[in-house]
Design a protein around this motif. Structure first.
Motif, PDB file in Angstrom:
ATOM      1  N   LEU A  20      11.419   2.435  -2.433  1.00  0.00           N
ATOM      2  CA  LEU A  20      11.834   1.305  -1.596  1.00  0.00           C
ATOM      3  C   LEU A  20      11.958   1.719  -0.135  1.00  0.00           C
ATOM      4  O   LEU A  20      11.438   1.037   0.758  1.00  0.00           O
ATOM      5  CB  LEU A  20      13.168   0.767  -2.105  1.00  0.00           C
ATOM      6  N   VAL A  21      12.633   2.822   0.129  1.00  0.00           N
ATOM      7  CA  VAL A  21      12.830   3.283   1.505  1.00  0.00           C
ATOM      8  C   VAL A  21      11.481   3.559   2.176  1.00  0.00           C
ATOM      9  O   VAL A  21      11.236   3.151   3.322  1.00  0.00           O
ATOM     10  CB  VAL A  21      13.718   4.536   1.529  1.00  0.00           C
ATOM     11  N   PHE A  22      10.594   4.239   1.463  1.00  0.00           N
ATOM     12  CA  PHE A  22       9.289   4.564   2.033  1.00  0.00           C
ATOM     13  C   PHE A  22       8.470   3.296   2.268  1.00  0.00           C
ATOM     14  O   PHE A  22       7.798   3.164   3.307  1.00  0.00           O
ATOM     15  CB  PHE A  22       8.533   5.511   1.100  1.00  0.00           C
ATOM     16  N   ALA A  23       8.522   2.352   1.312  1.00  0.00           N
ATOM     17  CA  ALA A  23       7.728   1.121   1.424  1.00  0.00           C
ATOM     18  C   ALA A  23       8.202   0.233   2.562  1.00  0.00           C
ATOM     19  O   ALA A  23       7.414  -0.548   3.119  1.00  0.00           O
ATOM     20  CB  ALA A  23       7.771   0.349   0.102  1.00  0.00           C
ATOM     21  N   VAL A  24       9.486   0.316   2.934  1.00  0.00           N
ATOM     22  CA  VAL A  24      10.017  -0.454   4.065  1.00  0.00           C
ATOM     23  C   VAL A  24       9.769   0.280   5.380  1.00  0.00           C
ATOM     24  O   VAL A  24       9.388  -0.335   6.390  1.00  0.00           O
ATOM     25  CB  VAL A  24      11.523  -0.727   3.878  1.00  0.00           C
ATOM     26  N   ALA A  25       9.964   1.597   5.384  1.00  0.00           N
ATOM     27  CA  ALA A  25       9.867   2.358   6.628  1.00  0.00           C
ATOM     28  C   ALA A  25       8.425   2.524   7.103  1.00  0.00           C
ATOM     29  O   ALA A  25       8.150   2.433   8.305  1.00  0.00           O
ATOM     30  CB  ALA A  25      10.517   3.725   6.444  1.00  0.00           C
ATOM     31  N   ALA A  26       7.512   2.768   6.177  1.00  0.00           N
ATOM     32  CA  ALA A  26       6.125   3.050   6.563  1.00  0.00           C
ATOM     33  C   ALA A  26       5.487   1.913   7.365  1.00  0.00           C
ATOM     34  O   ALA A  26       4.842   2.171   8.392  1.00  0.00           O
ATOM     35  CB  ALA A  26       5.286   3.372   5.326  1.00  0.00           C
ATOM     36  N   PRO A  27       5.626   0.648   6.970  1.00  0.00           N
ATOM     37  CA  PRO A  27       5.047  -0.426   7.774  1.00  0.00           C
ATOM     38  C   PRO A  27       5.637  -0.507   9.178  1.00  0.00           C
ATOM     39  O   PRO A  27       4.912  -0.794  10.141  1.00  0.00           O
ATOM     40  CB  PRO A  27       5.371  -1.691   6.969  1.00  0.00           C
ATOM     41  N   LEU A  28       6.938  -0.267   9.315  1.00  0.00           N
ATOM     42  CA  LEU A  28       7.573  -0.335  10.628  1.00  0.00           C
ATOM     43  C   LEU A  28       7.064   0.782  11.535  1.00  0.00           C
ATOM     44  O   LEU A  28       6.808   0.555  12.723  1.00  0.00           O
ATOM     45  CB  LEU A  28       9.088  -0.249  10.478  1.00  0.00           C
ATOM     46  N   VAL A  29       6.914   1.980  10.987  1.00  0.00           N
ATOM     47  CA  VAL A  29       6.378   3.096  11.766  1.00  0.00           C
ATOM     48  C   VAL A  29       4.929   2.813  12.151  1.00  0.00           C
ATOM     49  O   VAL A  29       4.518   3.016  13.308  1.00  0.00           O
ATOM     50  CB  VAL A  29       6.476   4.408  10.965  1.00  0.00           C
ATOM     51  N   PHE A  30       4.153   2.325  11.196  1.00  0.00           N
ATOM     52  CA  PHE A  30       2.744   2.023  11.463  1.00  0.00           C
ATOM     53  C   PHE A  30       2.609   0.966  12.558  1.00  0.00           C
ATOM     54  O   PHE A  30       1.777   1.090  13.466  1.00  0.00           O
ATOM     55  CB  PHE A  30       2.076   1.548  10.178  1.00  0.00           C
ATOM     56  N   HIS A  31       3.450  -0.064  12.507  1.00  0.00           N
ATOM     57  CA  HIS A  31       3.397  -1.128  13.503  1.00  0.00           C
ATOM     58  C   HIS A  31       3.686  -0.594  14.899  1.00  0.00           C
ATOM     59  O   HIS A  31       3.018  -0.958  15.874  1.00  0.00           O
ATOM     60  CB  HIS A  31       4.392  -2.234  13.138  1.00  0.00           C
ATOM     61  N   ARG A  32       4.665   0.287  15.024  1.00  0.00           N
ATOM     62  CA  ARG A  32       4.989   0.860  16.332  1.00  0.00           C
ATOM     63  C   ARG A  32       3.843   1.726  16.854  1.00  0.00           C
ATOM     64  O   ARG A  32       3.580   1.761  18.054  1.00  0.00           O
ATOM     65  CB  ARG A  32       6.274   1.679  16.251  1.00  0.00           C
ATOM     66  N   LEU A  33       3.157   2.400  15.957  1.00  0.00           N
ATOM     67  CA  LEU A  33       2.074   3.277  16.377  1.00  0.00           C
ATOM     68  C   LEU A  33       0.855   2.511  16.878  1.00  0.00           C
ATOM     69  O   LEU A  33       0.150   2.975  17.782  1.00  0.00           O
ATOM     70  CB  LEU A  33       1.655   4.193  15.215  1.00  0.00           C
ATOM     71  N   ILE A  48       0.828  -1.213   0.000  1.00  0.00           N
ATOM     72  CA  ILE A  48       0.000   0.000   0.000  1.00  0.00           C
ATOM     73  C   ILE A  48       0.865   1.266   0.000  1.00  0.00           C
ATOM     74  O   ILE A  48       0.690   2.134  -0.866  1.00  0.00           O
ATOM     75  CB  ILE A  48      -0.996  -0.028   1.172  1.00  0.00           C
ATOM     76  N   PRO A  49       1.822   1.441   0.946  1.00  0.00           N
ATOM     77  CA  PRO A  49       2.667   2.641   0.863  1.00  0.00           C
ATOM     78  C   PRO A  49       3.509   2.685  -0.405  1.00  0.00           C
ATOM     79  O   PRO A  49       3.807   3.767  -0.918  1.00  0.00           O
ATOM     80  CB  PRO A  49       3.542   2.560   2.116  1.00  0.00           C
ATOM     81  N   MET A  50       3.885   1.522  -0.924  1.00  0.00           N
ATOM     82  CA  MET A  50       4.649   1.496  -2.167  1.00  0.00           C
ATOM     83  C   MET A  50       3.842   2.108  -3.310  1.00  0.00           C
ATOM     84  O   MET A  50       4.337   2.938  -4.082  1.00  0.00           O
ATOM     85  CB  MET A  50       5.038   0.058  -2.513  1.00  0.00           C
ATOM     86  N   LYS A  51       2.568   1.703  -3.421  1.00  0.00           N
ATOM     87  CA  LYS A  51       1.713   2.227  -4.477  1.00  0.00           C
ATOM     88  C   LYS A  51       1.508   3.733  -4.324  1.00  0.00           C
ATOM     89  O   LYS A  51       1.492   4.479  -5.314  1.00  0.00           O
ATOM     90  CB  LYS A  51       0.371   1.502  -4.470  1.00  0.00           C
ATOM     91  N   VAL A  52       1.346   4.177  -3.081  1.00  0.00           N
ATOM     92  CA  VAL A  52       1.162   5.613  -2.827  1.00  0.00           C
ATOM     93  C   VAL A  52       2.401   6.390  -3.270  1.00  0.00           C
ATOM     94  O   VAL A  52       2.301   7.427  -3.961  1.00  0.00           O
ATOM     95  CB  VAL A  52       0.871   5.864  -1.334  1.00  0.00           C
ATOM     96  N   ALA A  53       3.583   5.906  -2.891  1.00  0.00           N
ATOM     97  CA  ALA A  53       4.823   6.589  -3.244  1.00  0.00           C
ATOM     98  C   ALA A  53       5.050   6.569  -4.752  1.00  0.00           C
ATOM     99  O   ALA A  53       5.476   7.581  -5.340  1.00  0.00           O
ATOM    100  CB  ALA A  53       5.999   5.937  -2.519  1.00  0.00           C
ATOM    101  N   GLN A  54       4.793   5.446  -5.388  1.00  0.00           N
ATOM    102  CA  GLN A  54       4.980   5.353  -6.837  1.00  0.00           C
ATOM    103  C   GLN A  54       4.084   6.330  -7.588  1.00  0.00           C
ATOM    104  O   GLN A  54       4.529   7.033  -8.502  1.00  0.00           O
ATOM    105  CB  GLN A  54       4.705   3.921  -7.305  1.00  0.00           C
ATOM    106  N   LYS A  55       2.825   6.361  -7.190  1.00  0.00           N
ATOM    107  CA  LYS A  55       1.888   7.257  -7.872  1.00  0.00           C
ATOM    108  C   LYS A  55       2.274   8.712  -7.639  1.00  0.00           C
ATOM    109  O   LYS A  55       2.220   9.532  -8.574  1.00  0.00           O
ATOM    110  CB  LYS A  55       0.466   7.005  -7.373  1.00  0.00           C
TER     111      LYS A  55
END
Length: 345
Positions: free
Chosen positions: A299-312, A273-280
């Motif tokens: 790539l950086v956004f698609a990896v970082a966003a899930p980790l941040v979301f999980h912590r939140l 999902i974040p990958m698609k958002v960043a690509q678009k």
């Protein structure tokens, strides 16, 4: 399991998940903007070993549960992965078919139902792991050498074009099962290799340089997907990743990579999902003109966003996205988190 072993496995999983997200981020963005960049070369270099290493690591700890009670095995290896596959497939289907959902919800339901049998989304790895766990339990008493040789032959036959069943699940079984089974059956050897290369780091670095040169050359001349050669490069690359992970663990560098590995399933379930958002966003705005650099940013956004979301959300009811509720468990076992699922595979 000794702490140093767990450490290098986390590093290995971190490398694996980044390679997988890198492939999706780069190729999808290239298709979107009808161009290629330097990241496409990196993806091509990693192709021979990207999925072999992912499956080999997934099989490393299977011996801890495969001979246990059947009910517990079904809970940990079947219901567990089915829960996360169905949940996230539903979320992806709704997210990416939102317009169609408003006009034709029945069509969206059919798209969802079809992918229960014919997985086509980025979640196919979860579906395939479930299949691998079931089959490995069924054949656990067969001779290891015989199963391994048979799996090798299936892989070679697949690359020779002799296997095309029309069903992605069986095609992927022929292609990848040999690496998963090797991780399970030869885990003691793999852990011993990790210990040895960590102690002899100079020799390990020299071996890695030789492997990288050969892998690069064989990819460049187009031999990497020849029958037999793909098998050899798959295992060579998988052992190279084990070596890199062991060296990172020994020198305690790359803490963020290890953290990504510990939460590899969180990334895998969420990154699309974040990958698609960043690509678009990048394709629409042209904010980063260079395709390779833009792919790296995705790539950086698609990896970082899930980790941040999980912590939140880890202390909120939304944690059911990553932890299986009691209603979906057998017996009175504690809630099972997706975070450690590959580590316990």
């Amino acid at each position: 399991m000794a702490e140093d072993r767990v450490n290098w496995v986390d590093y290995g999983k971190g490398i694996c998940i980044i390679l997988v997200v890198m492939m999706h981020s780069t190729l999808n963005y290239g298709d979107m903007v009808h161009s290629t960049g330097w990241m496409h070369d990196v993806v091509a270099f990693a192709k021979p070993f990207r999925m072999p290493d992912f499956f080999l690591i997934a099989g490393l700890f299977l011996s801890r549960s495969i001979h246990g009670p059947l009910a517990s095995y079904i809970d940990r290896k079947v219901v567990h992965f089915a829960y996360f596959y169905i949940l996230w497939l539903g979320l992806q289907t709704v997210a990416f078919e939102a317009n169609l959902l408003l006009s034709d919800p029945g069509a969206v339901a059919l798209i969802f139902a079809k992918q229960l049998i014919f997985p086509a989304s980025s979640l196919w790895f979860i579906h395939q792991l479930l299949v691998f766990y079931v089959i490995t339990r069924l054949i656990k008493d067969l001779p290891v050498v015989g199963v391994f040789m048979g799996a090798c032959l299936l892989h070679v036959a697949f690359y020779a074009g002799a296997i095309e069943t029309g069903w992605s699940v069986t095609n992927r079984f022929a292609n990848w099962y040999v690496f998963f089974f090797a991780g399970y059956a030869f885990a003691p050897f793999i852990f011993a290799l990790a210990r040895k290369v960590a102690k002899s780091w100079e020799v390990a670095l020299a071996a890695l340089l030789c492997w990288a040169a050969w892998n690069l050359e064989l990819v460049h001349i187009g031999w990497s997907e020849l029958p037999g050669m793909s098998l050899a490069l798959g295992f060579a690359g998988a052992f190279a990743i084990v070596t890199i992970a062991s060296l990172l663990s020994r020198f305690q560098v790359g803490g963020l990579l290890r953290y990504a590995g510990k939460h590899s399933i969180v990334i895998y379930l969420t990154f699309f999902i974040p990958m698609k958002v960043a690509q678009k966003g990048l394709a629409t705005t042209g904010l980063i003109p260079d395709v390779g650099t833009a792919s790296l940013a995705v790539l950086v956004f698609a990896v970082a966003a899930p980790l941040v979301f999980h912590r939140l959300i880890r202390n909120t009811p939304l944690i059911v996205l990553y932890e299986r509720p009691a209603a979906f468990r057998f017996g009175k076992r504690p809630a099972k988190s997706a975070v450690g699922s590959i580590a316990e595979a």
